[in-house]
Design a protein around this motif. Structure first.
Motif, PDB file in Angstrom:
ATOM      1  N   ALA A 243       0.823  -1.219   0.000  1.00 59.32           N
ATOM      2  CA  ALA A 243       0.000   0.000   0.000  1.00 59.32           C
ATOM      3  C   ALA A 243       0.855   1.267   0.000  1.00 59.32           C
ATOM      4  O   ALA A 243       0.633   2.166  -0.819  1.00 59.32           O
ATOM      5  N   PRO A 244       1.882   1.372   0.881  1.00 61.95           N
ATOM      6  CA  PRO A 244       2.712   2.577   0.817  1.00 61.95           C
ATOM      7  C   PRO A 244       3.435   2.716  -0.516  1.00 61.95           C
ATOM      8  O   PRO A 244       3.568   3.836  -1.035  1.00 61.95           O
ATOM      9  N   TYR A 245       3.888   1.587  -1.073  1.00 59.94           N
ATOM     10  CA  TYR A 245       4.561   1.657  -2.375  1.00 59.94           C
ATOM     11  C   TYR A 245       3.611   2.251  -3.417  1.00 59.94           C
ATOM     12  O   TYR A 245       3.991   3.125  -4.197  1.00 59.94           O
TER      13      TYR A 245
ATOM     14  N   VAL B 243      13.962   1.489  -6.864  1.00 56.64           N
ATOM     15  CA  VAL B 243      14.662   1.972  -5.664  1.00 56.64           C
ATOM     16  C   VAL B 243      13.657   2.140  -4.523  1.00 56.64           C
ATOM     17  O   VAL B 243      13.912   1.743  -3.380  1.00 56.64           O
ATOM     18  N   LEU B 244      12.514   2.731  -4.845  1.00 55.97           N
ATOM     19  CA  LEU B 244      11.463   2.935  -3.845  1.00 55.97           C
ATOM     20  C   LEU B 244      11.017   1.611  -3.236  1.00 55.97           C
ATOM     21  O   LEU B 244      10.935   1.473  -2.008  1.00 55.97           O
ATOM     22  N   LEU B 245      10.754   0.645  -4.080  1.00 54.70           N
ATOM     23  CA  LEU B 245      10.287  -0.653  -3.606  1.00 54.70           C
ATOM     24  C   LEU B 245      11.300  -1.290  -2.648  1.00 54.70           C
ATOM     25  O   LEU B 245      10.946  -1.739  -1.556  1.00 54.70           O
ATOM     26  N   LEU B 246      12.557  -1.300  -3.052  1.00 55.91           N
ATOM     27  CA  LEU B 246      13.582  -1.928  -2.219  1.00 55.91           C
ATOM     28  C   LEU B 246      13.839  -1.125  -0.949  1.00 55.91           C
ATOM     29  O   LEU B 246      14.048  -1.694   0.127  1.00 55.91           O
ATOM     30  N   ALA B 247      13.808   0.203  -1.055  1.00 59.88           N
ATOM     31  CA  ALA B 247      14.007   1.035   0.140  1.00 59.88           C
ATOM     32  C   ALA B 247      12.895   0.775   1.156  1.00 59.88           C
ATOM     33  O   ALA B 247      13.168   0.624   2.355  1.00 59.88           O
ATOM     34  N   LEU B 248      11.660   0.722   0.680  1.00 63.78           N
ATOM     35  CA  LEU B 248      10.541   0.479   1.599  1.00 63.78           C
ATOM     36  C   LEU B 248      10.635  -0.917   2.206  1.00 63.78           C
ATOM     37  O   LEU B 248      10.341  -1.104   3.395  1.00 63.78           O
ATOM     38  N   LEU B 249      11.042  -1.883   1.398  1.00 66.49           N
ATOM     39  CA  LEU B 249      11.164  -3.250   1.912  1.00 66.49           C
ATOM     40  C   LEU B 249      12.252  -3.334   2.988  1.00 66.49           C
ATOM     41  O   LEU B 249      12.037  -3.891   4.072  1.00 66.49           O
ATOM     42  N   ILE B 250      13.411  -2.754   2.712  1.00 69.57           N
ATOM     43  CA  ILE B 250      14.508  -2.773   3.688  1.00 69.57           C
ATOM     44  C   ILE B 250      14.105  -1.985   4.940  1.00 69.57           C
ATOM     45  O   ILE B 250      14.343  -2.420   6.067  1.00 69.57           O
ATOM     46  N   GLY B 251      13.489  -0.821   4.735  1.00 69.82           N
ATOM     47  CA  GLY B 251      13.045  -0.022   5.871  1.00 69.82           C
ATOM     48  C   GLY B 251      12.063  -0.782   6.744  1.00 69.82           C
ATOM     49  O   GLY B 251      12.138  -0.740   7.975  1.00 69.82           O
ATOM     50  N   HIS B 252      11.158  -1.496   6.107  1.00 74.01           N
ATOM     51  CA  HIS B 252      10.194  -2.308   6.855  1.00 74.01           C
ATOM     52  C   HIS B 252      10.917  -3.405   7.636  1.00 74.01           C
ATOM     53  O   HIS B 252      10.647  -3.631   8.821  1.00 74.01           O
TER      54      HIS B 252
END
Ligand SMILES: [Fe+2]
Length: 109
Positions: free
Chosen positions: A17-19, A47-56
């Motif tokens: 959802a955030p992505y 980049v966004l997808l991976l950043a959000l995944l790592i951040g999560h």
């Protein structure tokens, strides 16, 4: 929606959802190299997808995740070429600043 096949994987459900919200937001961002082979919105979406995944996975707060989202979607918006392009991060930061002020969005220095 870009990367729909990836987002259907269960590992990505927490950030789906955030992505999608950030991806919609990114549509309003102007990129200086729209025809680049490497640094287009599709690159920034990855980049966004991976950043959000790592951040999560790191357990970042909502506030920290928001900073990551802004950095991911703006970071290559002001490239002049696809090489090292020294200064492109600073130009992108200036654009982020201008974008926030023109749109009355909260700006995080
Ligand atoms: Fe990049």
């Amino acid at each position: 929606m870009f990367l729909a096949n990836v987002l259907s994987d269960s590992a990505y459900q927490p950030i789906k959802a955030p992505y999608e919200e950030w991806y919609e937001f990114m549509r309003s961002i102007e990129f200086w190299l729209p025809d680049s082979e490497w640094h287009t919105k599709t690159h920034s979406a990855r980049v966004l997808l991976l950043a959000l995944l790592i951040g999560h996975q790191k357990g970042l707060s909502d506030e920290e995740m928001e900073k990551l989202g802004y950095a991911a979607v703006f970071h290559d918006s002001r490239r002049l070429d696809d090489g090292i392009d020294k200064g492109h991060g600073g130009r992108a930061a200036e654009y982020y600043n201008d974008y926030c002020h023109e749109g009355n969005l909260p700006f995080d220095e």
